[in-house]
Enzyme design. Structure first.
Site, mmCIF file in Angstrom:
data_model
loop_
_atom_site.group_PDB
_atom_site.id
_atom_site.type_symbol
_atom_site.label_atom_id
_atom_site.label_comp_id
_atom_site.label_asym_id
_atom_site.label_seq_id
_atom_site.Cartn_x
_atom_site.Cartn_y
_atom_site.Cartn_z
ATOM 1 N N ASP A 1 41.973 39.386 34.180
ATOM 2 C CA ASP A 1 43.030 38.999 33.235
ATOM 3 C C ASP A 1 43.996 40.144 32.954
ATOM 4 O O ASP A 1 43.702 41.311 33.212
ATOM 5 C CB ASP A 1 42.430 38.458 31.926
ATOM 6 C CG ASP A 1 41.631 39.497 31.167
ATOM 7 O OD1 ASP A 1 40.987 40.352 31.803
ATOM 8 O OD2 ASP A 1 41.656 39.478 29.916
ATOM 9 N N GLU B 1 38.726 40.583 29.725
ATOM 10 C CA GLU B 1 38.582 41.954 29.235
ATOM 11 C C GLU B 1 39.606 42.272 28.153
ATOM 12 O O GLU B 1 39.308 42.961 27.189
ATOM 13 C CB GLU B 1 38.728 42.952 30.394
ATOM 14 C CG GLU B 1 38.391 44.405 30.043
ATOM 15 C CD GLU B 1 39.542 45.215 29.455
ATOM 16 O OE1 GLU B 1 39.286 46.291 28.924
ATOM 17 O OE2 GLU B 1 40.705 44.767 29.519
#
Ligand SMILES: *[C@@H]1O[C@H](CO)[C@@H](O)[C@H](O)[C@H]1NC(C)=O
Ligand SMILES: [Zn+2]
Length: 533
Positions: free
Chosen positions: A144, A209
């Site tokens: 991400d 994350e």
């Protein structure tokens, strides 16, 4: 008479004290001078005694280079944005799942590689080693990215992966798709050449994350925990190669993150009786809270520079500074109060001096003519390694010192333990060797991350968490991180692929040589041209 002898005795005392103080000062200066010229901690690789293993050279053909670049650009073009913990672009994440299979056909079809999807979008790979007695290690990266809008002033759209003057622009190019794609591309090339690792390893790619990793990393850690996995070390994103960023330092420095600051989100709130603004009380909820917030900003957390692992950073880099900086850096034990005072003047260096306090939200008021019955503020603190979450909370309460202000911890955690970085630290030395295999001119030093990574979710599976990728940061580049015009050079991305290609193989030694090394051996043996692209 008595007065006279007292005077003499006093004089004698003063003389002796002065002499011993001068003596002490001379000794201190002598120690400091000796440290200045002997402290050269960039030793310890002892390459002469390094275990010989067969190494496949990363000769990457022109065609492969085109392909690895195309794969990387495809990864950048998928907007795997995490907006919040509950708002991820799952369409993009699903697309990314497919891209990985398409880009790395050997990784996904090899009998050697065990692959599983965790929490729908995170990927866990296990590659067993031929020697099961060797403790495995793990590499981490995340899928991400943080949001980005072209209208903010990007030179090229943030999900275009446009190539301008040898750089690929896009969100995720340095955080963290360069590691993610570099790791899998490196593995793809190794498997293509029939590589069989001696030491087993895991690769864990998280998908959230940027919003704490509670779905991806946390669940992958749970899977590994349930299988009783123990790891020699974990390598995640974090620090980088800094070139021209540390002023006064001669040459680039690769900082390997050995710890992370802790974090606390604290809520301050004040509740008062509502009332009409025509007859206001002397103090309103807004005024009370504003005063508390001002007190927090006016009394920063104590200076702790030198009492955490940042001391190791300076001691490792000291020999690359000219005098007088070298003298100071070699003697943090003596100069930390002075250095702390200099470093606290700028926000980026202040972050290494103390627990930082940032008031990030302040909400209150309902109507222009109503006394606000409630006011709240949120404070984000990044906790220095030498402090605990509890100590920070106690300090906030004593600084606020007003029982009308309610102080609550929303969430937070202690600073991460400090991973080993001595000559016997397997992970640290392997990472260091791989950096020097590729970049012999770089000084390798331990560092502290002021931000947090997914690695903390795996803290109970290993003693040593490291945070590093060989991404080169030149002046201006740190601002691109989560910022505008995030980019990486084509050359640097190719270097990342090579780095992981070599790292997997460097991990195949059974153990480090006995520590006795010197820098000289190193300079003669590294820099083999076949290790370059
Ligand atoms: C989410 O990803 C999809 C597919 O890649 C994309 O078309 C869409 O614009 C993204 N949505 C947002 C809100 O960014
Ligand atoms: Zn990141």
């Amino acid at each position: 008479m008595a007065g006279q002898s007292t005077k003499i005795r006093l004089w004698k005392f003063v003389k002796i004290t002065c002499l011993s103080l001068t003596g002490l000062l001379i000794v201190l200066l002598l120690v400091a001078a000796i440290r200045t010229f002997s402290l050269d901690v960039n030793v310890g690789l002892n390459l002469a005694n390094w275990e010989k293993t067969k190494t496949i050279a990363p000769d990457i053909s022109h065609k492969q280079r085109e392909l690895l670049l195309a794969n990387f650009k495809a990864a950048i073009r998928i907007p795997t944005v995490s907006f919040s913990e509950t708002d991820l672009n799952t369409t993009a994440l699903a697309e990314f799942n497919l891209l990985l299979e398409r880009a790395f056909p050997i990784v996904f079809s090899s009998d050697l590689v065990k692959h599983e999807v965790v929490a729908d979008y995170s990927h866990l790979f296990w590659v067993p080693g031929t020697d099961p007695t060797l403790m495995p290690y793990m590499l981490l990266a995340h899928i991400d990215v943080v949001p980005a809008a072209e209208s903010d002033g990007w030179e090229a759209p943030p999900f275009s992966a446009a190539e301008i003057d040898g750089f690929i622009y896009g969100r995720g190019t340095i955080d963290n798709k360069q590691s993610l794609m570099g790791i899998l591309q490196g593995l793809e090339y190794l498997l293509e050449r029939d590589y069989r690792p001696r030491r087993g390893f895991y690769i864990a790619l998280g998908h959230d994350e940027e919003v704490n990793g509670n779905a991806g990393a946390a669940n992958m850690a749970k899977v590994l925990r349930s299988r009783g996995v123990q790891l020699a070390f974990v390598l995640d994103e974090g620090l980088a190669v800094l070139d021209g960023i540390i002023s006064g330092l001669d040459g680039p420095a690769a900082l390997i993150g050995i710890s992370e600051k802790g974090m606390a989100n604290v809520k301050l709130s004040v509740t008062t009786a509502p009332g009409h603004s025509s007859m206001p009380p002397r103090q309103t909820s807004i005024g009370i809270l504003a005063a508390a917030v001002t007190r927090l900003e006016d009394s920063p957390m104590p200076r702790l520079f030198g009492s955490g692992p940042e001391r190791g950073t300076f001691e490792h880099l000291a020999h690359k500074f000219g005098l007088p900086l070298r003298f100071i850096m070699s003697n943090i034990w003596l100069f930390s109060p002075l250095l702390g005072r200099v470093m606290e003047r700028k926000p980026d260096t202040n972050a290494f001096v103390r627990t930082t306090t940032a008031v990030t939200m302040f909400n209150s008021g309902v109507k222009i003519n109503i006394i606000a019955p409630y006011a709240e503020a949120f404070v984000n603190l990044r906790i220095h390694s030498a402090q605990t979450l509890q100590e920070v909370l106690d300090l906030i309460r004593s600084t606020v010192s007003d029982e009308r202000v309610k102080v609550e911890l929303v969430n937070g955690f202690d600073p991460l333990p400090v991973s080993a970085y001595d000559e016997a630290a397997f992970g640290f030395q392997i990472i260091k060797k791989t950096v020097l295999d590729m970049f012999p001119q770089v000084t390798v030093a331990p560092g502290v991350c002021v931000g947090n990574t997914d690695s903390r979710h795996y803290a109970d599976l290993t003693r040593d968490l490291y945070r590093f990728a060989p991404t080169w940061f030149k002046p201006g580049d740190p601002q691109r991180f989560h910022g505008l015009n995030e980019r990486i050079s084509v050359k640097n991305y190719e270097e990342l692929v090579t780095f992981y290609f070599l790292l997997f193989q460097n991990c195949d030694i059974t153990k480090l040589p006995e520590p006795h090394g010197s820098d000289h051996e190193l300079k003669q043996t590294v820099g083999c041209p076949s290790f370059r692209l």
